[in-house]
Scaffold this motif. Structure first.
Motif, PDB file in Angstrom:
ATOM      1  N   PRO A  35      -4.938   3.947   4.654  1.00 50.60           N
ATOM      2  CA  PRO A  35      -4.990   2.485   5.101  1.00 50.60           C
ATOM      3  C   PRO A  35      -5.264   2.675   6.194  1.00 50.60           C
ATOM      4  O   PRO A  35      -5.496   2.968   7.342  1.00 50.60           O
ATOM      5  N   THR A  36      -7.187   1.848   6.053  1.00 57.49           N
ATOM      6  CA  THR A  36      -7.202   1.532   7.100  1.00 57.49           C
ATOM      7  C   THR A  36      -6.826   0.377   7.458  1.00 57.49           C
ATOM      8  O   THR A  36      -6.300  -0.351   6.745  1.00 57.49           O
ATOM      9  N   ASP A  40      -6.441  -7.477   4.842  1.00 56.19           N
ATOM     10  CA  ASP A  40      -7.633  -7.653   3.582  1.00 56.19           C
ATOM     11  C   ASP A  40      -6.122  -8.047   2.766  1.00 56.19           C
ATOM     12  O   ASP A  40      -6.103  -8.477   1.835  1.00 56.19           O
ATOM     13  N   LEU A  41      -4.992  -7.047   2.265  1.00 55.35           N
ATOM     14  CA  LEU A  41      -3.425  -7.289   1.645  1.00 55.35           C
ATOM     15  C   LEU A  41      -3.123  -8.034   1.727  1.00 55.35           C
ATOM     16  O   LEU A  41      -2.525  -8.723   1.229  1.00 55.35           O
ATOM     17  N   PHE A  99       0.491  -1.321   0.116  1.00 54.26           N
ATOM     18  CA  PHE A  99       0.003   0.192   0.361  1.00 54.26           C
ATOM     19  C   PHE A  99       0.973   1.317  -0.184  1.00 54.26           C
ATOM     20  O   PHE A  99       1.872   1.368   0.294  1.00 54.26           O
ATOM     21  N   GLU A 156      -7.883  -2.545   8.616  1.00 53.17           N
ATOM     22  CA  GLU A 156      -9.236  -3.719   8.149  1.00 53.17           C
ATOM     23  C   GLU A 156      -7.682  -3.986   6.545  1.00 53.17           C
ATOM     24  O   GLU A 156      -8.580  -5.039   6.043  1.00 53.17           O
ATOM     25  N   GLU A 157      -8.165  -2.690   5.452  1.00 56.26           N
ATOM     26  CA  GLU A 157      -7.414  -2.920   4.153  1.00 56.26           C
ATOM     27  C   GLU A 157      -6.449  -3.911   4.471  1.00 56.26           C
ATOM     28  O   GLU A 157      -5.889  -4.657   3.379  1.00 56.26           O
ATOM     29  N   ILE A 158      -5.476  -3.073   5.204  1.00 54.93           N
ATOM     30  CA  ILE A 158      -3.876  -3.942   5.667  1.00 54.93           C
ATOM     31  C   ILE A 158      -3.987  -5.078   5.378  1.00 54.93           C
ATOM     32  O   ILE A 158      -3.416  -6.135   4.928  1.00 54.93           O
TER      33      ILE A 158
END
Length: 64
Positions: free
Chosen positions: A45-46, A52-53, A36, A48-50
């Protein structure tokens, strides 16, 4: 961010390095791959986003 990642993955992550930057840079790397980039996307980023990545890479590594 680090707390959320460690809470999610625990000991599946061997280490986490924080390198302070300047000028609004917030890059997240996993091994040698950029996961990211705030500068490229234009926002933070959130957690949760990290997660998920990172999750697919952690799972793939666990499968060998």
């Amino acid at each position: 961010m680090a707390e959320a990642v460690f809470t999610e993955f625990g000991l599946d992550i061997a280490s986490y390095t924080l390198n302070p930057g300047s000028g609004g840079v917030h890059d997240i790397w996993l091994d040698d791959d950029l996961v990211f980039s705030k500068k490229a996307i234009g926002r933070q980023p959130t957690p949760e986003e990290i997660i998920d990545l990172i999750r697919p890479r952690i799972e793939a590594a666990a499968r060998g």
